[in-house]
Design an enzyme around this catalytic site. Structure first.
Site, PDB file in Angstrom:
ATOM      1  N   CYS A  24      56.194 -18.324  49.898  1.00  0.00           N
ATOM      2  CA  CYS A  24      55.013 -17.606  49.410  1.00  0.00           C
ATOM      3  C   CYS A  24      53.820 -18.585  49.411  1.00  0.00           C
ATOM      4  O   CYS A  24      53.867 -19.624  48.751  1.00  0.00           O
ATOM      5  CB  CYS A  24      55.305 -17.096  48.005  1.00  0.00           C
ATOM      6  SG  CYS A  24      53.938 -16.231  47.252  1.00  0.00           S
ATOM      7  N   LYS A  51      34.467 -17.835  10.761  1.00  0.00           N
ATOM      8  CA  LYS A  51      34.202 -17.596  12.177  1.00  0.00           C
ATOM      9  C   LYS A  51      33.494 -16.249  12.364  1.00  0.00           C
ATOM     10  O   LYS A  51      33.930 -15.240  11.805  1.00  0.00           O
ATOM     11  CB  LYS A  51      35.527 -17.587  12.973  1.00  0.00           C
ATOM     12  CG  LYS A  51      36.231 -18.933  13.020  1.00  0.00           C
ATOM     13  CD  LYS A  51      35.370 -19.973  13.647  1.00  0.00           C
ATOM     14  CE  LYS A  51      35.869 -20.746  14.783  1.00  0.00           C
ATOM     15  NZ  LYS A  51      36.958 -20.755  15.528  1.00  0.00           N
ATOM     16  N   TYR A 100      25.760 -33.194  10.810  1.00  0.00           N
ATOM     17  CA  TYR A 100      26.169 -32.417   9.638  1.00  0.00           C
ATOM     18  C   TYR A 100      27.163 -33.106   8.704  1.00  0.00           C
ATOM     19  O   TYR A 100      27.690 -32.488   7.810  1.00  0.00           O
ATOM     20  CB  TYR A 100      26.770 -31.082  10.093  1.00  0.00           C
ATOM     21  CG  TYR A 100      27.783 -31.217  11.219  1.00  0.00           C
ATOM     22  CD1 TYR A 100      28.987 -31.870  11.017  1.00  0.00           C
ATOM     23  CD2 TYR A 100      27.527 -30.681  12.473  1.00  0.00           C
ATOM     24  CE1 TYR A 100      29.909 -31.988  12.034  1.00  0.00           C
ATOM     25  CE2 TYR A 100      28.438 -30.794  13.503  1.00  0.00           C
ATOM     26  CZ  TYR A 100      29.629 -31.449  13.279  1.00  0.00           C
ATOM     27  OH  TYR A 100      30.533 -31.566  14.294  1.00  0.00           O
TER      28      TYR A 100
HETATM   29  S1  IVH Z   1      31.996 -30.436   9.132  1.00  0.00           S
HETATM   30  C1  IVH Z   1      35.678 -33.054   7.797  1.00  0.00           C
HETATM   31  N1  IVH Z   1      29.944 -28.971   9.872  1.00  0.00           N
HETATM   32  O1  IVH Z   1      33.581 -27.742  13.914  1.00  0.00           O
HETATM   33  C2  IVH Z   1      34.833 -31.928   8.277  1.00  0.00           C
HETATM   34  N2  IVH Z   1      31.692 -29.283  11.437  1.00  0.00           N
HETATM   35  O2  IVH Z   1      36.323 -26.788  13.453  1.00  0.00           O
HETATM   36  C3  IVH Z   1      33.850 -32.328   9.303  1.00  0.00           C
HETATM   37  N3  IVH Z   1      31.289 -28.234  13.614  1.00  0.00           N
HETATM   38  O3  IVH Z   1      35.243 -30.780  14.407  1.00  0.00           O
HETATM   39  C4  IVH Z   1      33.270 -31.215  10.048  1.00  0.00           C
HETATM   40  N4  IVH Z   1      29.306 -27.405  13.153  1.00  0.00           N
HETATM   41  O4  IVH Z   1      33.046 -30.397  15.668  1.00  0.00           O
HETATM   42  C5  IVH Z   1      31.153 -29.473  10.229  1.00  0.00           C
HETATM   43  N5  IVH Z   1      28.039 -27.752  10.388  1.00  0.00           N
HETATM   44  C6  IVH Z   1      29.223 -28.254  10.757  1.00  0.00           C
HETATM   45  C7  IVH Z   1      29.761 -28.036  12.042  1.00  0.00           C
HETATM   46  C8  IVH Z   1      31.017 -28.563  12.338  1.00  0.00           C
HETATM   47  C9  IVH Z   1      30.243 -27.535  14.080  1.00  0.00           C
HETATM   48  C10 IVH Z   1      32.517 -28.504  14.396  1.00  0.00           C
HETATM   49  C11 IVH Z   1      32.984 -29.939  14.349  1.00  0.00           C
HETATM   50  C12 IVH Z   1      34.384 -29.884  13.795  1.00  0.00           C
HETATM   51  C13 IVH Z   1      34.767 -28.468  14.067  1.00  0.00           C
HETATM   52  C14 IVH Z   1      35.833 -28.013  13.100  1.00  0.00           C
END
Ligand code: IVH
Length: 668
Positions: free
Chosen positions: A430, A312, A225
């Site tokens: 304990c 979220k 991604y």
């Molecule tokens: S973009 C600089 N896209 O979520 C930004 N992250 O909470 C790069 N993740 O560390 C991340 N799906 O491990 C991005 N479609 C998605 C994602 C994604 C899962 C995870 C990733 C990241 C974390 C951030």
């Protein structure tokens, strides 16, 4: 077959197998059967065995992994792996949109993607070949898990087409599909082994396994991604993902380009419900500004990009019945209440228990026996109870009353002022506290006693062979060898481990005693300043707090510990057994301020000293050994095999690299 023919056939089979892998694992559209595939793979294996000069590190035959133990070298990320800011409501997404519109006045698109709940990974490709796979680690540096990642069938080892950049990085999420996770747990259940908590942790744990053959059998998957940096010159993020798909990466088919916030909200609404039907775990939606140019304008905060946000999903909330509350006593004596529930399926896992954390939570929920409770499983592994359906409460249900005595030893519980937990104060008698202290004592960072794990300690304790740490040193071979499931070999291993414990340096012995608040660093400081246990024992709180880094809380805990006759008796016994309670002369003499104020990174392997010895030398001379290279690093102490990305980063920041010899000269 002659060499030329073999080379051609290997190439042909490699290409065909790569193509079939892609059809099967990325597109989900196989065009040949499993049998045909296996025959081709076998032929390739045989040819590679016969002509090893043509066997490639990225051959499809490497997908099965190997039994050789993996070693995870730490590698510095070229682009830091940041996290994303979170939004929990449409309102917060609208705030994000407003912040962006303050900077960007032109029209722009968003990309909405599913947020996969797994373990993030960074892949480096050179000339179309996978060269390295690195975990997120602390964001600055991660573990090199290439051998394990090569076994994941949907990850291309060689790229398709010919318009990929010569060098680029791509990021994605390694996941374990629900179906694979469930099958794995069914197997574990049959074998009577402990079940795995959830697909995310299992994926992360699998990725770090030493044996890549097991990784290969675990059927991990991956979605990609993000393409950081500017080697990929396509301006739209959406378009670059499409391109990545053409090169052979699995990207989500559900990613959408949205023209405005309303379209974004539609996507959120749809997936809030529809996500339960996906084959893998997701925990939200990531909303990104599509244009890379605009992304650049917006930039990053210290922690996350300003051009993206993670919305979220609301945690799944399920009603079930509270069967009972049990209480667990931990190593420190803290008592944790646990709710036992009528089992329910939440977010793909069966939930039978939920932590209630402490007495306040029970009181705030006004929990009664047999209550119908709402259980939620959010990002955290342990589910929690978020509320009670009071309408379902029968007037006869009894209020849950927190226990007053320790469920293990019967001692009345106490509550330390300012803390939420109740404690059992009977730390020396304990059972879970004694066993916990022993486990700490034998642990790798403490005395590192070979062959003595949680289970053996449990066993030795339950049959009364050990009652305190000091008893470990009185164990006899005949006693050990008689135990169930313990052969003569294991008994010998334990005894020889115990023998080597007699040369463990004093500071580690001190840490191993498990005095509250005396961690590794504090133990080192005390040992270095006061040199012997007798001196430490004779200190007052005031004297101890004069030492830099020792605050009143630590000082009080140390003085209290030594005030107990039982502890003095134990020290006397341990002294008699031959443990070191004085720092070695060498380390007293060599203590200087020569490296005061210097942050030093150690990298690579060395000839004259081990890395641990070098770390000690840095600390004994007033310096600080730091893990990763940053602007604050003064020197890199480099041995052989220093990672190339570390070297690059050092050059970029202009940090001096010194050899082992140069370093030792600095101390002369
Ligand atoms: S973009 C600089 N896209 O979520 C930004 N992250 O909470 C790069 N993740 O560390 C991340 N799906 O491990 C991005 N479609 C998605 C994602 C994604 C899962 C995870 C990733 C990241 C974390 C951030």
């Amino acid at each position: 077959m002659d060499e030329q023919n073999a080379k051609n056939r290997i190439e042909e089979l490699t290409n065909q197998l790569n193509e079939h892998n892609y059809n099967y694992y990325v597109l989900n559209q196989p065009v040949i059967g499993d049998f045909e595939f296996d025959m081709m793979l076998k032929e390739l294996e045989q040819l590679e065995a016969e002509f090893p000069e043509f066997a490639d590190a990225n051959s499809p035959t490497k997908r099965v992994g190997s039994d050789l133990s993996n070693d995870f070298e730490q590698v510095v990320h070229q682009y830091q792996m940041l996290s994303l800011a979170n939004a929990y409501s449409e309102g917060e997404v609208a705030d994000f949109d407003n912040r962006i519109r303050k900077v960007i006045e032109t029209a722009f698109d968003y990309v909405c993607e599913l947020k996969f709940d797994g373990s993030s990974i960074s892949l480096i490709y050179e000339n179309g070949e996978l060269v390295r796979a690195i975990t997120r680690g602390d964001g600055e540096k991660g573990d090199d898990v290439t051998a394990n990642v090569r076994t994941i069938r949907s990850i291309p080892l060689k790229l398709r087409g010919n318009d990929y950049p010569a060098h680029f990085e791509i990021r994605g999420e390694i996941v374990m599909p629900f179906a694979v996770f469930k099958a794995l747990n069914t197997e574990l259940e049959k074998a009577g082994e402990q079940l795995l908590a959830n697909p995310r942790n299992t994926a992360a744990g699998t990725l770090k396994m030493k044996n890549s053959k097991i990784v290969a059998s675990r059927k991990l998957d991956a979605y990609f991604y993000y393409l950081p940096g500017d080697n990929v010159t396509i301006n739209g993020h959406f378009e670059s993902l499409k391109k990545a798909g053409e090169w052979g990466f699995k990207t989500s088919e559900h990613t959408r380009l949205c023209k405005n916030l309303d379209e974004v909200f539609e996507f959120l609404k749809y997936w809030n419900e529809a996500r339960v039907n996906l084959p893998v775990a997701t925990d939200g939606v990531v909303i990104k500004v599509n244009s890379k140019k605009l992304q650049e304008n917006l930039g990053f905060t210290a922690k996350s990009p300003r051009w993206a946000i993670a919305y979220k999903f609301k945690a799944e909330n399920v009603a079930t019945t509270l069967l009972s509350v049990s209480y667990q006593v931990g190593r420190t004596g803290a008592v944790t209440p646990v709710a036992n529930l009528e089992p329910v399926l939440i977010a793909g896992t069966m939930v039978k228990r939920a932590s209630l954390h402490n007495a306040d939570i029970i009181a705030n929920l006004d929990l009664h026996e047999n209550d119908t409770v709402f259980v939620e499983k959010g990002g955290e592994i342990i589910p929690k109870i978020t509320g009670v359906d009071v309408s379902k409460r029968h007037p006869m249900f009894q209020k849950i009353k927190f226990i007053e005595k320790c469920p293990e030893c019967g001692t009345p519980l106490i509550r330390i002022e300012g803390e939420a937990a109740f404690y059992c104060p009977n730390e020396d008698e304990c059972p879970p506290q004694i066993k916990g202290k022993m486990e700490h004592f034998v642990g790798r960072k403490a005395m590192d006693l070979d062959g003595l794990g949680e289970e053996t300690i449990d066993l030795l304790y339950s049959i009364g062979l050990i009652r305190s740490i000091a008893d470990l040193f009185k164990l006899k071979k005949e006693q050990l060898a008689q135990l169930e499931r313990m052969g003569e070999k294991s008994a010998e291993r334990i005894l020889s481990g115990i023998e080597t414990a007699k040369s463990v340096p004093f500071e580690r012995v001190l840490f191993s005693l498990g005095i509250r608040f005396v961690g590794e660093t504090v133990a080192k400081t005390l040992a270095r300043k006061l040199h012997t246990i007798d001196v430490i024992q004779s200190q007052t709180i005031e004297q101890l707090t004069e030492i830099e880094e020792i605050g009143p809380r630590i000082a009080e805990s140390v003085v209290d510990w030594f005030a107990k006759p039982k502890h003095n008796e134990m020290i006397a016994q341990l002294k008699e057994s031959g443990l070191l309670f004085t720092v070695s002369e060498g380390s007293i003499i060599s203590e200087t301020d020569k490296l005061k104020g210097l942050n030093i990174v150690i990298s690579g392997t060395f000839e004259q000293h081990s890395r641990d010895e070098l770390k000690n030398l840095i600390e004994q001379n007033g310096g600080k050994n730091v893990g990763s290279i940053s602007k604050k690093t003064h020197y890199i102490l480099a041995g052989e095999n220093m990672g190339p990305s570390k070297l690059e980063k050092a050059k970029e920041l202009g940090i001096r690299i010194i050899s082992e010899d140069e370093f030792l000269k600095m101390l002369e």
